[in-house]
Design a protein around this motif. Structure first.
Motif, PDB file in Angstrom:
ATOM      1  N   PRO A  82      36.760  85.849 -50.341  1.00 55.33           N
ATOM      2  CA  PRO A  82      37.747  84.993 -51.009  1.00 55.33           C
ATOM      3  C   PRO A  82      39.131  85.419 -50.547  1.00 55.33           C
ATOM      4  O   PRO A  82      39.365  86.607 -50.321  1.00 55.33           O
ATOM      5  N   VAL A  83      40.018  84.446 -50.344  1.00 52.95           N
ATOM      6  CA  VAL A  83      41.346  84.791 -49.807  1.00 52.95           C
ATOM      7  C   VAL A  83      42.441  84.394 -50.795  1.00 52.95           C
ATOM      8  O   VAL A  83      42.653  83.209 -51.070  1.00 52.95           O
ATOM      9  N   GLN A  84      43.085  85.404 -51.342  1.00 51.57           N
ATOM     10  CA  GLN A  84      44.304  85.233 -52.136  1.00 51.57           C
ATOM     11  C   GLN A  84      45.267  86.297 -51.630  1.00 51.57           C
ATOM     12  O   GLN A  84      44.838  87.409 -51.314  1.00 51.57           O
ATOM     13  N   SER A 126      51.204  88.945 -35.903  1.00 48.67           N
ATOM     14  CA  SER A 126      49.866  88.947 -35.302  1.00 48.67           C
ATOM     15  C   SER A 126      48.765  89.002 -36.363  1.00 48.67           C
ATOM     16  O   SER A 126      47.667  88.515 -36.149  1.00 48.67           O
ATOM     17  N   SER A 127      49.054  89.598 -37.520  1.00 45.54           N
ATOM     18  CA  SER A 127      48.085  89.592 -38.635  1.00 45.54           C
ATOM     19  C   SER A 127      48.867  89.773 -39.926  1.00 45.54           C
ATOM     20  O   SER A 127      50.067  90.063 -39.902  1.00 45.54           O
ATOM     21  N   THR A 128      48.183  89.641 -41.053  1.00 47.22           N
ATOM     22  CA  THR A 128      48.851  89.828 -42.351  1.00 47.22           C
ATOM     23  C   THR A 128      49.359  91.265 -42.476  1.00 47.22           C
ATOM     24  O   THR A 128      50.454  91.500 -42.986  1.00 47.22           O
ATOM     25  N   ARG A 169      38.440  80.595 -48.624  1.00 49.71           N
ATOM     26  CA  ARG A 169      37.588  81.670 -48.073  1.00 49.71           C
ATOM     27  C   ARG A 169      37.751  81.764 -46.576  1.00 49.71           C
ATOM     28  O   ARG A 169      37.987  80.751 -45.916  1.00 49.71           O
ATOM     29  N   THR A 170      37.535  82.965 -46.075  1.00 47.80           N
ATOM     30  CA  THR A 170      37.471  83.164 -44.624  1.00 47.80           C
ATOM     31  C   THR A 170      36.133  83.815 -44.289  1.00 47.80           C
ATOM     32  O   THR A 170      35.664  84.699 -45.010  1.00 47.80           O
ATOM     33  N   ARG A 171      35.547  83.334 -43.197  1.00 54.98           N
ATOM     34  CA  ARG A 171      34.278  83.906 -42.722  1.00 54.98           C
ATOM     35  C   ARG A 171      34.568  84.791 -41.512  1.00 54.98           C
ATOM     36  O   ARG A 171      35.391  84.444 -40.656  1.00 54.98           O
TER      37      ARG A 171
HETATM   38  O1  LIG Z   1      45.511  88.844 -40.863  1.00 56.02           O
HETATM   39  C1  LIG Z   1      44.501  89.140 -41.503  1.00 56.02           C
HETATM   40  O2  LIG Z   1      44.500  89.852 -42.524  1.00 56.02           O
HETATM   41  C2  LIG Z   1      43.218  88.652 -41.038  1.00 56.02           C
HETATM   42  O3  LIG Z   1      42.229  89.302 -41.252  1.00 56.02           O
HETATM   43  C3  LIG Z   1      43.167  87.302 -40.344  1.00 56.02           C
HETATM   44  C4  LIG Z   1      43.022  86.135 -41.280  1.00 56.02           C
HETATM   45  C5  LIG Z   1      42.575  84.849 -40.478  1.00 56.02           C
HETATM   46  O4  LIG Z   1      42.461  84.881 -39.282  1.00 56.02           O
HETATM   47  O5  LIG Z   1      42.340  83.811 -41.128  1.00 56.02           O
HETATM   48  C6  LIG Z   1      41.938  86.413 -42.228  1.00 56.02           C
HETATM   49  C7  LIG Z   1      41.933  85.955 -43.479  1.00 56.02           C
HETATM   50  C8  LIG Z   1      43.042  85.126 -43.999  1.00 56.02           C
HETATM   51  O6  LIG Z   1      42.583  83.787 -43.992  1.00 56.02           O
HETATM   52  C9  LIG Z   1      44.279  85.230 -43.196  1.00 56.02           C
HETATM   53  C10 LIG Z   1      44.276  85.793 -41.959  1.00 56.02           C
END
Ligand SMILES: O=C(O)C(=O)C[C@]1(C(=O)O)C=C[C@@H](O)C=C1
Length: 302
Positions: A82-84, A126-128, A169-171
């Motif tokens: 789950p992504v929050q 490049s990433s969070t 969500r992210t897979r």
């Molecule tokens: O930057 C991150 O934390 C990641 O793991 C990448 C990532 C993605 O590629 O979608 C993973 C989950 C979230 O949806 C946001 C970013």
């Protein structure tokens, strides 16, 4: 001990996914998705954990392109998170003028930013977690990051539980060089990438092979074949495992129609959803039908 690279730096969602998939392996961060695939191809890691699709923003194109090109890798496991997000800043920041994150993360909080930080300019990182590092260094005023990021980067938490779409969500995939596949479970996913011929109906023919066997697609993406304008590769995810006769039969049919098929893995689904199998299209039906043909060949039946 096995070593697994993950799309980092520390504190990404991908690290969380890698922890759930690695089974005691040593984890280490790399800065980009492409670097994660490269260290596996060079034998510097036994596997890599990378994001592949998000329920709001869709495919992670760096992963798809990286799987289609260079030496083959296969997915042996997946995780669904789950992504929050949390929004992080430095203590000294009074007005947030720049807010950084991964493009997929920015896309998932666009409305929230418009409403809550209307003065802030979104900046791609490049990433969070790389965005959180940038905030620490004073490069950006705020980061849209995974909640765990604050454990690695002691920043001020401006907001938690940030998500425009509830239940986003992210897979993620655990990738390895080709080798033994995980056992089928009845709730599996198979992935391939196909460069369908540039002629009328070629994609429809491939899809029909799956449809005729009652195989349910779970994802279909197109990506350009770079350097060949107007030409595309198609990524198919579908229910089932290559060890099953019905899936093996479908893959053989796809391969007959197109000699540019790359197998990207069969592994258990993270959501545990069992394959839908239509009447007459089960594994036993395929095995029994083959046995019947064999009997006919031997002259035992007509
Ligand atoms: O930057 C991150 O934390 C990641 O793991 C990448 C990532 C993605 O590629 O979608 C993973 C989950 C979230 O949806 C946001 C970013």
């Amino acid at each position: 001990m096995a070593r697994i690279a993950f799309f980092g730096p520390e504190g990404t969602f991908t690290e969380q996914a890698a922890r759930s998939l690695a089974g005691g392996a040593e984890l280490f961060p790399v800065e980009t998705i492409s670097a994660a695939l490269t260290v596996v191809r060079k034998g510097e890691a036994d596997g890599a954990c990378v994001p592949v699709e998000n329920s709001v923003e869709g495919p992670v194109t760096a992963t798809l392109d990286g799987l289609a090109e260079d030496a083959p890798l296969v997915a042996v496991a997946e995780a669904l998170l789950p992504v929050q997000f949390s929004v992080l800043s430095r203590d000294d920041v009074e007005t947030v003028r720049t807010v950084a994150s991964h493009p997929h993360a920015l896309a998932q909080v666009r409305l929230w930013l418009e409403r809550n930080l209307p003065e802030a300019r979104p900046v791609v990182a490049s990433s969070t977690a790389a965005a959180a590092v940038g905030v620490q260094r004073g490069e950006y005023d705020a980061a849209v990051a995974a909640p765990v990021a604050v454990e690695h980067y002691p920043l001020r938490v401006l907001a938690t539980g940030v998500a425009d779409v509830p239940d986003a969500r992210t897979r993620f995939l655990l990738l390895r060089p080709p080798g033994p596949l995980p056992e089928p479970t009845g709730a599996d996913r198979t992935s391939i990438v196909v460069a369908a011929a540039n002629r009328t109906g070629s994609l429809a023919e491939l899809l029909t092979e799956l449809a005729m066997r009652g195989i349910n697609l779970t994802r279909l993406d197109a990506r350009p074949i770079k350097g060949d304008f107007g030409m595309y590769r198609f990524f198919f995810d579908f229910e089932g495992h290559v060890a099953e006769p019905r899936i093996a039969d479908a893959l053989a049919a796809l391969r007959r129609r197109c000699n540019n098929v790359r197998f990207l893995g069969s592994h258990p689904r993270a959501d545990g959803v069992e394959a839908t199998v239509q009447a007459g299209a089960g594994n036993d039906d395929f095995v029994n039908a083959d046995a019947w043909v064999e009997s006919v060949r031997k002259g035992e039946l007509a």
